[in-house]
Design a protein around this motif. Structure first.
Motif, PDB file in Angstrom:
ATOM      1  N   ILE A   1      32.927  38.928  48.647  1.00 56.58           N
ATOM      2  CA  ILE A   1      33.908  39.989  48.419  1.00 56.58           C
ATOM      3  C   ILE A   1      35.194  39.387  47.880  1.00 56.58           C
ATOM      4  CG2 ILE A   1      33.041  41.688  50.078  1.00 56.58           C
ATOM      5  CD1 ILE A   1      34.939  40.521  52.160  1.00 56.58           C
ATOM      6  N   SER A   2      35.968  40.220  47.213  1.00 56.94           N
ATOM      7  CA  SER A   2      37.247  39.774  46.649  1.00 56.94           C
ATOM      8  C   SER A   2      38.052  40.995  46.223  1.00 56.94           C
ATOM      9  CB  SER A   2      37.006  38.876  45.433  1.00 56.94           C
ATOM     10  OG  SER A   2      38.219  38.612  44.756  1.00 56.94           O
TER      11      SER A   2
ATOM     12  N   GLN B   1      42.604  33.790  41.663  1.00 57.72           N
ATOM     13  CA  GLN B   1      41.448  33.070  42.190  1.00 57.72           C
ATOM     14  C   GLN B   1      41.384  33.046  43.719  1.00 57.72           C
ATOM     15  OE1 GLN B   1      41.645  29.289  39.969  1.00 57.72           O
ATOM     16  NE2 GLN B   1      40.179  30.164  38.551  1.00 57.72           N
ATOM     17  N   ILE B   2      40.869  34.168  44.247  1.00 58.72           N
ATOM     18  CA  ILE B   2      40.694  34.270  45.688  1.00 58.72           C
ATOM     19  C   ILE B   2      39.466  35.124  45.983  1.00 58.72           C
ATOM     20  CG2 ILE B   2      42.141  36.332  46.054  1.00 58.72           C
ATOM     21  CD1 ILE B   2      42.164  33.191  48.286  1.00 58.72           C
ATOM     22  N   ALA B   3      38.642  34.678  46.920  1.00 59.66           N
ATOM     23  CA  ALA B   3      37.442  35.418  47.308  1.00 59.66           C
ATOM     24  C   ALA B   3      37.016  34.968  48.692  1.00 59.66           C
ATOM     25  CB  ALA B   3      36.316  35.203  46.305  1.00 59.66           C
ATOM     26  N   ASN B   4      36.128  35.749  49.295  1.00 53.22           N
ATOM     27  CA  ASN B   4      35.612  35.419  50.620  1.00 53.22           C
ATOM     28  C   ASN B   4      34.103  35.518  50.654  1.00 53.22           C
ATOM     29  OD1 ASN B   4      38.077  35.003  52.167  1.00 53.22           O
ATOM     30  ND2 ASN B   4      38.467  37.185  51.799  1.00 53.22           N
ATOM     31  N   ILE B   5      33.507  34.601  51.390  1.00 54.74           N
ATOM     32  CA  ILE B   5      32.091  34.650  51.726  1.00 54.74           C
ATOM     33  C   ILE B   5      32.000  35.099  53.180  1.00 54.74           C
ATOM     34  CG2 ILE B   5      29.987  33.298  52.024  1.00 54.74           C
ATOM     35  CD1 ILE B   5      31.210  31.312  49.950  1.00 54.74           C
TER      36      ILE B   5
ATOM     37  N   LEU C   1      46.109  38.745  48.323  1.00 55.69           N
ATOM     38  CA  LEU C   1      45.106  39.447  49.123  1.00 55.69           C
ATOM     39  C   LEU C   1      45.745  40.188  50.289  1.00 55.69           C
ATOM     40  CD1 LEU C   1      41.613  38.357  50.243  1.00 55.69           C
ATOM     41  CD2 LEU C   1      43.271  39.002  51.994  1.00 55.69           C
ATOM     42  N   ILE C   2      46.651  39.535  50.980  1.00 56.35           N
ATOM     43  CA  ILE C   2      47.299  40.172  52.139  1.00 56.35           C
ATOM     44  C   ILE C   2      48.028  41.445  51.708  1.00 56.35           C
ATOM     45  CG2 ILE C   2      49.112  39.910  53.875  1.00 56.35           C
ATOM     46  CD1 ILE C   2      48.387  36.887  53.943  1.00 56.35           C
ATOM     47  N   ALA C   3      48.785  41.356  50.631  1.00 59.33           N
ATOM     48  CA  ALA C   3      49.548  42.518  50.165  1.00 59.33           C
ATOM     49  C   ALA C   3      48.630  43.626  49.670  1.00 59.33           C
ATOM     50  CB  ALA C   3      50.513  42.093  49.069  1.00 59.33           C
ATOM     51  N   ALA C   4      47.591  43.255  48.928  1.00 58.50           N
ATOM     52  CA  ALA C   4      46.669  44.264  48.397  1.00 58.50           C
ATOM     53  C   ALA C   4      45.993  45.032  49.516  1.00 58.50           C
ATOM     54  CB  ALA C   4      45.627  43.588  47.506  1.00 58.50           C
ATOM     55  N   TYR C   5      45.452  44.310  50.486  1.00 51.09           N
ATOM     56  CA  TYR C   5      44.709  44.960  51.559  1.00 51.09           C
ATOM     57  C   TYR C   5      45.614  45.679  52.560  1.00 51.09           C
ATOM     58  CZ  TYR C   5      40.272  42.735  50.175  1.00 51.09           C
ATOM     59  OH  TYR C   5      39.118  42.356  49.512  1.00 51.09           O
TER      60      TYR C   5
ATOM     61  N   ALA D   1      47.084  36.284  59.235  1.00 53.47           N
ATOM     62  CA  ALA D   1      47.368  37.525  58.505  1.00 53.47           C
ATOM     63  C   ALA D   1      46.365  37.770  57.390  1.00 53.47           C
ATOM     64  CB  ALA D   1      48.786  37.486  57.935  1.00 53.47           C
ATOM     65  N   TYR D   2      45.868  36.695  56.798  1.00 53.79           N
ATOM     66  CA  TYR D   2      44.875  36.801  55.718  1.00 53.79           C
ATOM     67  C   TYR D   2      43.567  37.370  56.271  1.00 53.79           C
ATOM     68  CZ  TYR D   2      41.591  35.023  52.137  1.00 53.79           C
ATOM     69  OH  TYR D   2      40.619  34.894  51.182  1.00 53.79           O
ATOM     70  N   TYR D   3      43.104  36.792  57.369  1.00 56.46           N
ATOM     71  CA  TYR D   3      41.864  37.270  57.974  1.00 56.46           C
ATOM     72  C   TYR D   3      42.021  38.695  58.496  1.00 56.46           C
ATOM     73  CZ  TYR D   3      40.550  32.338  57.809  1.00 56.46           C
ATOM     74  OH  TYR D   3      40.259  31.066  57.392  1.00 56.46           O
ATOM     75  N   ASN D   4      43.151  38.978  59.120  1.00 61.71           N
ATOM     76  CA  ASN D   4      43.380  40.314  59.669  1.00 61.71           C
ATOM     77  C   ASN D   4      43.405  41.372  58.570  1.00 61.71           C
ATOM     78  OD1 ASN D   4      43.536  39.261  62.248  1.00 61.71           O
ATOM     79  ND2 ASN D   4      45.775  39.114  62.233  1.00 61.71           N
ATOM     80  N   ALA D   5      44.020  41.049  57.434  1.00 62.07           N
ATOM     81  CA  ALA D   5      44.073  41.997  56.322  1.00 62.07           C
ATOM     82  C   ALA D   5      42.673  42.317  55.822  1.00 62.07           C
ATOM     83  CB  ALA D   5      44.929  41.431  55.185  1.00 62.07           C
ATOM     84  N   THR D   6      41.851  41.289  55.688  1.00 65.53           N
ATOM     85  CA  THR D   6      40.473  41.481  55.227  1.00 65.53           C
ATOM     86  C   THR D   6      39.668  42.288  56.228  1.00 65.53           C
ATOM     87  OG1 THR D   6      40.576  39.364  54.035  1.00 65.53           O
ATOM     88  CG2 THR D   6      38.379  40.283  54.481  1.00 65.53           C
ATOM     89  N   ILE D   7      39.755  41.907  57.484  1.00 62.77           N
ATOM     90  CA  ILE D   7      38.990  42.582  58.540  1.00 62.77           C
ATOM     91  C   ILE D   7      39.389  44.049  58.648  1.00 62.77           C
ATOM     92  CG2 ILE D   7      38.675  42.691  61.045  1.00 62.77           C
ATOM     93  CD1 ILE D   7      38.923  39.543  60.947  1.00 62.77           C
ATOM     94  N   ASN D   8      40.684  44.309  58.666  1.00 64.29           N
ATOM     95  CA  ASN D   8      41.165  45.683  58.827  1.00 64.29           C
ATOM     96  C   ASN D   8      40.796  46.555  57.635  1.00 64.29           C
ATOM     97  OD1 ASN D   8      42.259  45.062  61.316  1.00 64.29           O
ATOM     98  ND2 ASN D   8      44.293  44.600  60.497  1.00 64.29           N
ATOM     99  N   TRP D   9      40.868  45.987  56.443  1.00 66.87           N
ATOM    100  CA  TRP D   9      40.529  46.741  55.230  1.00 66.87           C
ATOM    101  C   TRP D   9      39.083  47.224  55.270  1.00 66.87           C
ATOM    102  CZ3 TRP D   9      43.126  48.402  50.860  1.00 66.87           C
ATOM    103  CH2 TRP D   9      42.365  48.745  49.747  1.00 66.87           C
ATOM    104  N   PHE D  10      38.165  46.329  55.556  1.00 72.40           N
ATOM    105  CA  PHE D  10      36.754  46.714  55.535  1.00 72.40           C
ATOM    106  C   PHE D  10      36.374  47.594  56.724  1.00 72.40           C
ATOM    107  CE2 PHE D  10      36.666  43.595  52.236  1.00 72.40           C
ATOM    108  CZ  PHE D  10      35.691  44.080  51.376  1.00 72.40           C
TER     109      PHE D  10
END
Length: 392
Positions: free
Chosen positions: A228-229, A240-244, A275-279, A64-73
């Protein structure tokens, strides 16, 4: 607006770095880059649910974390990220340090475009590398890239990386696609990898468009690493959460090793949930926030034009950090900031901390309720009037 950004939320006594470092009493902090607004309600609710569980052991980062990031961008910026490209970590600064460690050797050179975020300098030095500056050109209350100088600097075979701030802090630029293409082509020709700090990417004002550097072409994607974060857009720095993001498997392997060497390979459960909720659920709140910040910026510009015309305000295309030219005073940035703090209890950032080209400037954080912003501007005006009368 559905969300009340005018609400004054006391932060003193919460161990806020921004507010509880502001001593003596009465100091108004408008320096460090966090906001005085509550985050999106969806994020708060997600964190409440996590707290109610009551067990805070080591976290496994779910799909769900990866999906939220991927879908957002993909949805907001037309950038298609693959899950395997993502390396999570605790923040963009640790990410930058790990990337530099992974992709350079001590003695190599790393190029920055000054004035620029001060942690770029420490991340480079801490990895034993040399800082090379490609100073931005300041004219007509904005900045542009000196491409001739950039071409000369990256031609040095010791230059391995270009740290790109996109959008740029503190210059306030949202680099155009055309500018990014030219940067990317110059770096490709000289075998220099672009490391894009895109932490402010959501905070872009009307008339401007954030373009992820890596989204421009396959060549740029493979010759870059992006950080990104949600921390700036959703006021989440403390969780404290971010992605490379890196599409090159060999580069990712090196970065993953450096992340582990630097011991920033683990994240906390609150960062994951936030992150999941924000995105997934925070977009409406974010759009209202951006309108409020843009109104704050326009209010500040009008105030300076009326009361402080000798201090030009740099055009703000993105971020919530306003860059003000105080060079008419013929005083150092440090002296200006110290005087404002001592005489009016107003705490700003001195421009010199962002490199030599920042001398004579100050940075003002406008991510606060309008009442707080007004108070800060009034203090600035009172200070200017005092020094005009007394010369001190």
């Amino acid at each position: 607006m559905q969300h009340n950004f005018d609400e004054i939320i006391p932060r003193r006594g919460t161990n806020s770095y921004k507010w509880d470092s502001a001593t003596p009493p009465g100091v108004l902090p408008m320096w460090v880059a966090d906001m005085d607004f509550r985050t999106a309600p969806a994020v708060t609710e997600a964190l409440k649910r996590r707290v109610e569980h009551g067990i805070f052991g080591y976290v496994r980062v779910p799909d769900a974390y990866y999906n939220a990031t991927i879908n957002w961008f993909k949805r907001r910026h037309d950038w298609r990220i693959e899950k395997e490209w993502i390396i999570y970590t605790s923040g963009v600064v640790p990410a930058l340090s790990a990337i530099i460690k992974a992709l350079t050797s001590p003695g190599d050179k790393v190029l920055v475009q000054t004035p620029v975020y001060n942690c770029f300098f420490s991340s480079i030095r801490n990895n034993g590398c040399e800082i090379v500056s490609n100073p931005l050109i300041y004219e007509n209350e904005t900045y542009r890239i000196d491409f001739d100088d950039l071409e000369k600097k990256v031609a040095d075979s010791k230059v391995r990386l270009l740290l790109l701030c996109n959008p740029h802090n503190p210059a306030g630029r949202v680099w155009s696609r055309e500018e990014l293409v030219r940067i990317g082509e110059i770096c490709l020709q000289n075998h220099v990898t672009v490391v894009a700090d895109e932490i402010h990417c959501e905070l872009v004002f009307p008339g401007y468009t954030y373009t992820p550097f890596a989204s421009i072409s396959q060549e740029f994607l493979m010759n870059s690493v992006t950080c990104i974060s949600p921390s700036k857009a959703f006021n989440l720095a403390g969780v404290q959460i971010a992605n490379i993001v890196s599409a090159d498997a060999d580069v990712r392997k090196k970065i993953d090793k450096a992340i582990n060497v630097n011991e920033v390979c683990d994240v906390n459960p609150f960062g994951v949930e936030a992150l999941i909720a924000a995105y997934n659920e925070g977009e409406e709140w974010l759009e209202e926030l951006k309108r409020y910040l843009f109104d704050n910026y326009n209010y500040l510009r009008s105030f300076f034009a009326e009361h402080l015309p000798e201090f030009p305000v740099t055009k703000l295309e993105g971020t919530y950090l306003v860059w003000v030219d105080c060079s008419a005073l013929k005083r150092t940035s440090e002296d200006i900031v110290t005087s404002l703090l001592e005489q009016e209890k107003l705490w700003l950032n001195e421009g010199s901390m962002y490199g030599d080209t920042g001398e004579g400037f100050v940075r003002i954080n406008i991510a606060c309720p309008r009442q707080v912003l007004t108070e800060g501007l009034e203090r600035f005006k009172q200070w200017k009037n005092r020094i005009k009368q007394t010369g001190t």
